[in-house]
Design an enzyme around this catalytic site. Structure first.
Site, short mmCIF file in Angstrom:
data_model
loop_
_atom_site.label_atom_id
_atom_site.label_comp_id
_atom_site.label_asym_id
_atom_site.label_seq_id
_atom_site.Cartn_x
_atom_site.Cartn_y
_atom_site.Cartn_z
N ASP A 11 0.87 -1.17 0.00
CA ASP A 11 0.00 0.00 0.00
C ASP A 11 0.91 1.23 0.00
O ASP A 11 2.11 1.13 0.31
CB ASP A 11 -0.88 -0.03 1.25
N ASP A 13 -0.11 5.17 0.94
CA ASP A 13 -0.34 6.12 2.02
C ASP A 13 -0.48 5.40 3.36
O ASP A 13 -1.36 4.54 3.52
CB ASP A 13 -1.59 6.95 1.74
N THR A 106 -2.56 0.98 -4.49
CA THR A 106 -3.13 2.09 -3.74
C THR A 106 -4.58 2.36 -4.12
O THR A 106 -4.99 2.09 -5.26
CB THR A 106 -2.30 3.37 -3.97
N SER A 107 -5.33 2.91 -3.18
CA SER A 107 -6.72 3.30 -3.45
C SER A 107 -6.81 4.68 -4.08
O SER A 107 -7.90 5.12 -4.44
CB SER A 107 -7.53 3.26 -2.15
N LYS A 137 -10.26 -1.92 -2.54
CA LYS A 137 -10.15 -2.55 -1.22
C LYS A 137 -11.39 -2.21 -0.38
O LYS A 137 -11.89 -1.09 -0.49
CB LYS A 137 -8.90 -2.03 -0.50
N ASP A 162 -1.35 -0.66 6.20
CA ASP A 162 -1.60 -0.01 7.49
C ASP A 162 -3.08 0.06 7.83
O ASP A 162 -3.43 0.42 8.95
CB ASP A 162 -1.05 1.41 7.47
#
Length: 216
Positions: A11, A13, A106-107, A137, A162
């Site tokens: 991931d 961020d 990443t989102s 996700k 995270d």
């Protein structure tokens, strides 16, 4: 504890970089512009989800495309204003890995992800963003796509996350999970291994892949 992997999926961020201050600035301004109250905002799960999903929880469908574009614009413009910083251990850990053995998942949109990664000096060979999937996700689609891009068996991939939503995504994809307690308390993170951040880990490249260990 040693974890063996064919591929490592990160991931961004909260895992490689921190953009929390930027996110707070930009989404607070965005919420004011669209008349979202603090109470309404507090009811929505934010971390680890795409902007489109968050906005859809807050605004009528007809407004969502314009509102998503607006928050993306705010966040991209904020990157040069100290909007991103490397988290401890990120540079050393990534530098120890072969470029074709890791990806960022990443989102964020591709435009925003590339802006943040570029500002941090991270250039992944493989990058999966919100623009590349139909289900973000906690659905497993993002991590399964990254495994395909690297030509790796999902069962031999290790995911670094995270956020609970990202960890659920990785588990649903059948992958080993390493949680970083950078944005959530360790007690809230369900994973095969929980550490404070990437500085707690070392990576050893072998003929069979990568061995990840907790530093003594």
């Amino acid at each position: 504890m040693t974890i063996h992997a064919q591929a490592l999926l990160f991931d961004n961020d909260g895992t490689l970089v921190s953009s929390l201050d930027s996110v707070e600035r930009c989404w607070t301004r965005w919420a004011r512009e669209y008349g979202i109250t603090a109470e309404e905002f507090a009811r929505v799960e934010l971390h680890g989800r795409t902007a489109a999903e968050i906005v859809a929880d807050l605004l009528p469908a007809a407004v969502v495309p314009e509102a998503v574009a607006r928050v993306e614009q705010l966040e991209v413009e904020d990157v040069p204003n100290g909007g991103v910083r490397l988290l401890p251990g990120t540079r050393e850990f990534l530098d120890s890995l072969p470029a074709d053995r890791w990806a960022v998942v990443t989102s964020a949109t591709r435009r925003l992800a590339e802006a943040r990664l570029g500002a941090a000096g991270i250039i992944p060979k493989a990058l999966v963003t919100a623009d590349d999937v139909t289900r973000g996700k906690p659905d497993p689609e993002p991590y399964l796509l990254a495994a395909r891009q690297l030509g790796a068996d999902p069962a031999h991939c290790v995911v670094f996350e995270d956020a609970p939503a990202g960890l659920r995504s990785a588990r649903a994809a059948g992958m080993t999970t390493v949680a970083l307690a950078t944005t959530h308390p360790a007690a809230e993170l369900t994973a095969d291994l929980v550490v404070r951040d990437l500085s707690a880990l070392s990576a050893l490249v072998t003929d069979g892949g990568v061995e990840i260990a907790v530093r003594g």
